[in-house]
Design a protein around this motif. Structure first.
Motif, mmCIF file in Angstrom:
data_model
loop_
_atom_site.group_PDB
_atom_site.id
_atom_site.type_symbol
_atom_site.label_atom_id
_atom_site.label_comp_id
_atom_site.label_asym_id
_atom_site.label_seq_id
_atom_site.Cartn_x
_atom_site.Cartn_y
_atom_site.Cartn_z
ATOM 1 N N PHE A 31 0.815 -1.220 0.000
ATOM 2 C CA PHE A 31 0.000 0.000 0.000
ATOM 3 C C PHE A 31 0.850 1.273 0.000
ATOM 4 O O PHE A 31 0.388 2.330 0.408
ATOM 5 C CB PHE A 31 -0.987 -0.004 1.182
ATOM 6 N N ASP A 32 2.075 1.179 -0.481
ATOM 7 C CA ASP A 32 3.013 2.296 -0.483
ATOM 8 C C ASP A 32 2.638 3.320 -1.559
ATOM 9 O O ASP A 32 2.616 3.000 -2.746
ATOM 10 C CB ASP A 32 4.433 1.765 -0.731
ATOM 11 N N GLU A 33 2.371 4.567 -1.142
ATOM 12 C CA GLU A 33 1.938 5.605 -2.082
ATOM 13 C C GLU A 33 2.980 5.913 -3.149
ATOM 14 O O GLU A 33 2.627 6.185 -4.303
ATOM 15 C CB GLU A 33 1.568 6.881 -1.332
ATOM 16 N N GLY A 34 4.234 5.888 -2.779
ATOM 17 C CA GLY A 34 5.290 6.142 -3.761
ATOM 18 C C GLY A 34 5.283 5.093 -4.861
ATOM 19 O O GLY A 34 5.406 5.420 -6.047
ATOM 20 N N ARG A 35 5.130 3.851 -4.476
ATOM 21 C CA ARG A 35 5.070 2.747 -5.464
ATOM 22 C C ARG A 35 3.778 2.821 -6.282
ATOM 23 O O ARG A 35 3.784 2.527 -7.472
ATOM 24 C CB ARG A 35 5.179 1.394 -4.763
#
Length: 183
Positions: A31-35
């Protein structure tokens, strides 16, 4: 999200499978926003305002997954609700005069569905959930490039034909292009 919205309008079955695949993808990147931005938004080359709106959509979807406790497994209730709607529609369509094609597709898919039901470790809510879990399993097997037997491929095909017809009729119903005789 534009793609999600488009899929929902065009084909509810494809939308459900897409959302399940997206859920698993979001889990895989934790759930990483950057990814999310790197993998799902930046490749679209959207103007910044649209990219921000897309990112917010993903944030909201991730929040739903977290609130429902589906970070590790399972699928968000919106897709399960739609499957329930499809199951109800399926039941009505089976009784609809003139829908011999759908009854035959269902008859042809029943052995595959029974076989799949026996392989699922926990009981599901209804036959339509079994159909979607079967179709999603096929999708995952294909992505993993796993070989399947001819019989298994034929079983998946029978379920896919039935669900495809059902999704088409459901879309027609939602657009007002189809109505039940009893309505």
């Amino acid at each position: 999200m534009k793609l999600s919205s488009q899929k929902r309008k065009e084909n509810v079955a494809e939308y459900i499978l897409f959302m399940w695949q997206l859920t698993d993808l979001l889990r895989s990147i934790q759930f990483d926003e950057g990814r999310i931005r790197e993998l799902l938004i930046d490749p679209l080359g959207l103007p910044e305002a649209e990219a921000v709106a897309e990112l917010q959509w993903y944030r909201d979807y991730c929040q739903i997954i977290r609130e429902e406790g589906k970070e590790q497994r399972g699928f968000p209730s919106i897709t399960l609700y739609l499957i329930g709607e499809l199951h109800d529609f399926h039941q009505r369509l089976l009784k609809e005069p003139g829908e011999d094609t759908y009854r035959m597709l269902t008859f042809n898919a029943t052995p595959a569905l029974v076989s799949f039901r026996e392989k699922v470790p926990q009981p599901l809510a209804n036959d339509m959930e079994y159909c979607f879990y079967a179709l999603y399993s096929k999708l995952l097997l294909g992505m993993q490039k796993q070989e399947i037997s001819q019989q298994t491929a034929e079983s998946f095909a029978e379920i896919a034909k039935m669900v495809g017809y059902l999704a088409k009729k459901f879309g027609q119903f939602e657009r007002g292009e189809f109505s039940f005789k009893e309505d």
